[in-house]
Design an enzyme around this catalytic site. Structure first.
Site, short mmCIF file in Angstrom:
data_model
loop_
_atom_site.label_atom_id
_atom_site.label_comp_id
_atom_site.label_asym_id
_atom_site.label_seq_id
_atom_site.Cartn_x
_atom_site.Cartn_y
_atom_site.Cartn_z
N LYS A 1 0.92 -1.17 -0.18
CA LYS A 1 0.06 -0.11 -0.03
C LYS A 1 0.95 1.41 -0.01
CE LYS A 1 -1.88 2.66 2.90
NZ LYS A 1 -1.68 4.03 1.84
N CYS B 1 13.24 9.84 7.86
CA CYS B 1 13.10 9.41 9.35
C CYS B 1 14.40 9.61 9.99
CB CYS B 1 12.39 8.06 9.36
SG CYS B 1 12.93 6.81 8.02
N GLU C 1 9.19 0.58 11.01
CA GLU C 1 10.55 1.56 10.81
C GLU C 1 9.86 2.98 11.17
OE1 GLU C 1 12.26 4.08 9.68
OE2 GLU C 1 12.68 3.39 7.64
N THR D 1 5.63 7.54 14.06
CA THR D 1 5.31 6.71 15.35
C THR D 1 3.93 6.61 15.65
OG1 THR D 1 7.52 7.44 16.01
CG2 THR D 1 6.04 6.56 17.66
N LEU D 2 3.08 7.68 15.19
CA LEU D 2 1.66 7.75 15.38
C LEU D 2 1.06 6.34 14.88
CD1 LEU D 2 0.20 9.61 17.63
CD2 LEU D 2 -0.50 10.92 15.80
N GLY E 1 6.58 4.70 8.42
CA GLY E 1 5.86 6.06 8.56
C GLY E 1 6.05 6.46 10.02
N GLU F 1 2.67 27.64 26.63
CA GLU F 1 2.58 26.41 25.82
C GLU F 1 3.62 26.56 24.68
OE1 GLU F 1 -1.51 25.67 24.29
OE2 GLU F 1 -0.64 25.47 22.36
N GLY G 1 2.65 4.01 13.23
CA GLY G 1 2.83 2.62 13.89
C GLY G 1 2.25 2.17 14.99
P1 ADP Z 1 2.77 10.88 7.24
O1 ADP Z 1 2.14 11.50 8.63
O2 ADP Z 1 4.20 11.09 7.36
O3 ADP Z 1 2.16 11.07 6.07
P2 ADP Z 1 1.95 8.31 7.96
O4 ADP Z 1 2.71 7.44 8.93
O5 ADP Z 1 0.77 8.82 8.35
O6 ADP Z 1 2.92 9.23 7.69
O7 ADP Z 1 1.78 7.50 6.68
C1 ADP Z 1 2.88 6.44 6.30
C2 ADP Z 1 1.82 5.37 5.28
O8 ADP Z 1 0.82 4.88 6.64
C3 ADP Z 1 0.91 5.80 4.47
O9 ADP Z 1 1.15 5.04 3.32
C4 ADP Z 1 -0.55 6.12 5.10
O10 ADP Z 1 -1.44 6.16 3.74
C5 ADP Z 1 -0.38 4.91 5.93
N1 ADP Z 1 -1.42 5.22 7.13
C6 ADP Z 1 -1.85 6.33 7.83
N2 ADP Z 1 -2.63 5.87 8.60
C7 ADP Z 1 -2.79 4.43 8.73
C8 ADP Z 1 -3.64 3.63 9.59
N3 ADP Z 1 -4.18 4.21 10.53
N4 ADP Z 1 -3.47 2.39 9.37
C9 ADP Z 1 -2.67 1.80 8.38
N5 ADP Z 1 -1.85 2.61 7.64
C10 ADP Z 1 -1.96 4.07 7.61
#
Ligand code: ADP
Length: 526
Positions: free
Chosen positions: A190, A300, A266, A245-246, A243, A399, A248
């Site tokens: 994806k 990253c 990663e 951390t959030l 991508g 803040e 992840g």
């Molecule tokens: P950025 O915030 O830098 O765009 P993301 O971590 O959101 O990085 O995006 C990296 C990848 O993770 C992209 O392919 C994005 O579509 C995918 N992604 C974003 N949100 C989710 C999620 N909730 N579940 C699975 N994949 C996601």
């Protein structure tokens, strides 16, 4: 509202070259529209104009792709060695087109894509093609008469979802599919909704290379839709993600709450870069600017926190500013020869950087270089150096002071930072601080929840030994920054990830060990 879109979009590069790119989801070696007709608009970050509209996978499409991938895994014909090698050859044949496509969709310099992204990606796929017939187990003697033994088989996990970001499309794809296919897994890739085109074009090569249908499926989609569906799918055996951390965290949670699929992550970093007084300052300055401004800091392992020993601070800052100047080359035209810099990938990303730096300014931080948007079309931000900010500085608002502290030291998780600022910086912004002693800077450098990369410069061999061992990071660069090799592993300590990519270590991400216990005693031995 479902939109009818042409099956192929014809893109024009600024040099007049044309390229056809498929717009469908790639499932079973065919490009197909999304069942529900969902689409993604991909925008060129340089022109801010629509580049292409492509299909976007929804849950139904993900189910179809997973079924195809499962079927291909069940019927697998063994090693992918010949086809993986062919894939590398085909990518090499079309490298120029792929470099241009990266530049159009992501906004990065076409020259950097041609000279860095593509050669590294081709070499990575070729490297793992070589692994495909070198993955084997052990024979373990378990008694001293030789009547019983154990053997291990190194078997593929099965159906692997691979979710990649937008900053290095083909390279992240290569890092992911290389070891997965070599191990005998099947892949559902994806790509990011921000840059779906390079992976779609790459899918054509998969069919041309002769992979059986379903071994590689590609499903562009929005993260919270297709990405989330993959991460929680009961018929997916493993999810690999690069991508933030959030995200992840969300993926790991989805895996845990569904079928406990295996997870490798990663993730982000706020990597420290240290200049000791014995360093070659000129040389180090080019590594520091390259370490943060390459790809506009959308990397990253970007070295975003710089620590300079007080005795060389002024001299180093002079070198640093001179080197930073080079990174605006090519602003406005990322296809120009010699272009280094480019725009941020999206308006949202550029606005995050604006918010961050404006917050820092409001709090009284000194902007040593840049600190504003670039005036002109495109989502550009000037290479920026923020100087000598300390947590006890005079600040305007509490803040904002917190933002600055978090920004510099990154002691807190993404979630906490986001709750203050609503943003995560991932741009061409370097924060510089002074230090006096080695002990002090090790403490500062490690004072973070991240641990992806770290770099330092020193000509004192003993110091180099001490410091590399003290830094808490998955990769430590000594007298250089940012270079990676396909044969050496890459990944994060702490909240920067789980598992290692590249090298032999990445094979472990896609294999599991079966132990087979043998009895040759004919029943005479219990
Ligand atoms: P950025 O915030 O830098 O765009 P993301 O971590 O959101 O990085 O995006 C990296 C990848 O993770 C992209 O392919 C994005 O579509 C995918 N992604 C974003 N949100 C989710 C999620 N909730 N579940 C699975 N994949 C996601």
């Amino acid at each position: 509202m479902a939109k009818q879109i042409p099956a192929v979009v014809n893109l024009a590069f600024p040099n007049g070259r044309k390229l056809d790119v498929p717009t469908g989801l790639f499932i079973d070696n065919k490009f197909v529209p999304s069942v529900e007709g969902a689409t993604i608009d991909s925008i060129n970050p340089v022109t801010e104009e629509l580049l292409a509209t492509v299909s976007s996978a929804t849950e139904q499409d993900i189910d179809i792709a997973v079924a195809s991938s499962r079927n291909a895994f069940k019927n697998r014909m063994g090693s992918q060695l010949p086809t993986c090698a062919t894939l590398a050859d085909l990518l090499e044949r079309d490298a120029e087109a792929f470099a241009g496509l990266e530049a159009l969709d992501n906004g990065k310099s076409a020259q950097v894509a041609r000279e860095v992204d593509l050669p590294d990606s081709i070499a990575c796929i070729r490297y793992y093609a070589g692994w495909a017939d070198k993955i084997f187990g052990q024979t373990i003697e378990v008694d001293d008469k030789g009547l019983k033994s154990a053997s291990t088989r190194v078997e593929p996990f099965g159906v692997c979802a691979q979710i990649i970001p937008w900053n290095y499309n083909i390279m992240m794809l290569a890092w992911k599919i290389g070891p997965a296919l070599a191990a005998g897994c099947t892949v559902i890739l994806k790509p990011s909704e921000l840059t779906p085109l390079p992976a779609l074009k790459f899918s054509e090569l998969v069919a041309e290379a002769g992979f059986p249908p379903g071994v590689f499926n590609c499903v562009p989609s929005y993260g919270p839709i297709g990405g989330a569906a993959l991460a929680s799918h009961l018929n997916v055996d493993k999810v690999a993600f690069t991508g933030s951390t959030l995200t992840g965290r969300k993926i790991m949670q989805a895996a845990a709450l569904s079928n406990l699929k295996k997870v490798t992550l990663e993730l982000g970093g706020k990597s420290p870069h240290i200049i000791f007084e014995s360093a070659n300052l000129k040389d180090a300055a080019t590594h520091v600017t390259g370490g943060i401004f390459l790809n506009q800091g959308q990397d990253c392992s970007a070295g975003s926190r710089l620590y300079v020993q007080a005795s060389v601070y002024d001299a180093f800052l002079k070198e640093l500013k001179a080197s930073a100047e080079e990174w605006t080359a090519g602003y406005g035209d990322n296809f120009k020869e010699g272009a280094l810099g480019g725009p941020l990938v999206s308006k949202a990303q550029r606005d995050k950087v604006v918010n961050y730096v404006e917050g820092a300014k409001e709090a009284g931080a000194s902007i040593l270089y840049g600190g504003t948007k670039w005036e002109g079309k495109g989502w550009y931000y000037l290479p920026t150096i923020i100087g000598d900010v300390t947590p006890d500085m005079k600040v305007v608002k509490e803040e904002v002071r917190l933002i600055i502290i978090l920004f510099i030291h990154h002691r807190y998780s993404d979630d906490l930072r986001s709750s203050f600022v609503g943003v995560k910086i991932f741009g061409p912004v370097l924060v510089v601080s002074k230090f006096n002693t080695e002990e002090e800077v090790i403490e500062l450098a490690n004072n973070t929840t991240y641990g992806l990369g770290a770099g330092f410069h020193s000509s004192d061999a003993n110091q180099c030994q001490r410091v590399q061992a003290s830094l808490e990071a998955g990769t430590v660069w000594v007298n250089q920054y940012g270079l990676l090799y396909n044969q050496s592993p890459f990944g994060g300590y702490k909240q920067s990830g789980i598992g290692r990519e590249l090298g032999s270590y990445a094979i472990d991400n896609y294999t599991q060990i079966k132990t087979v216990l043998w009895d040759y005693s004919g029943g005479s031995s219990q």
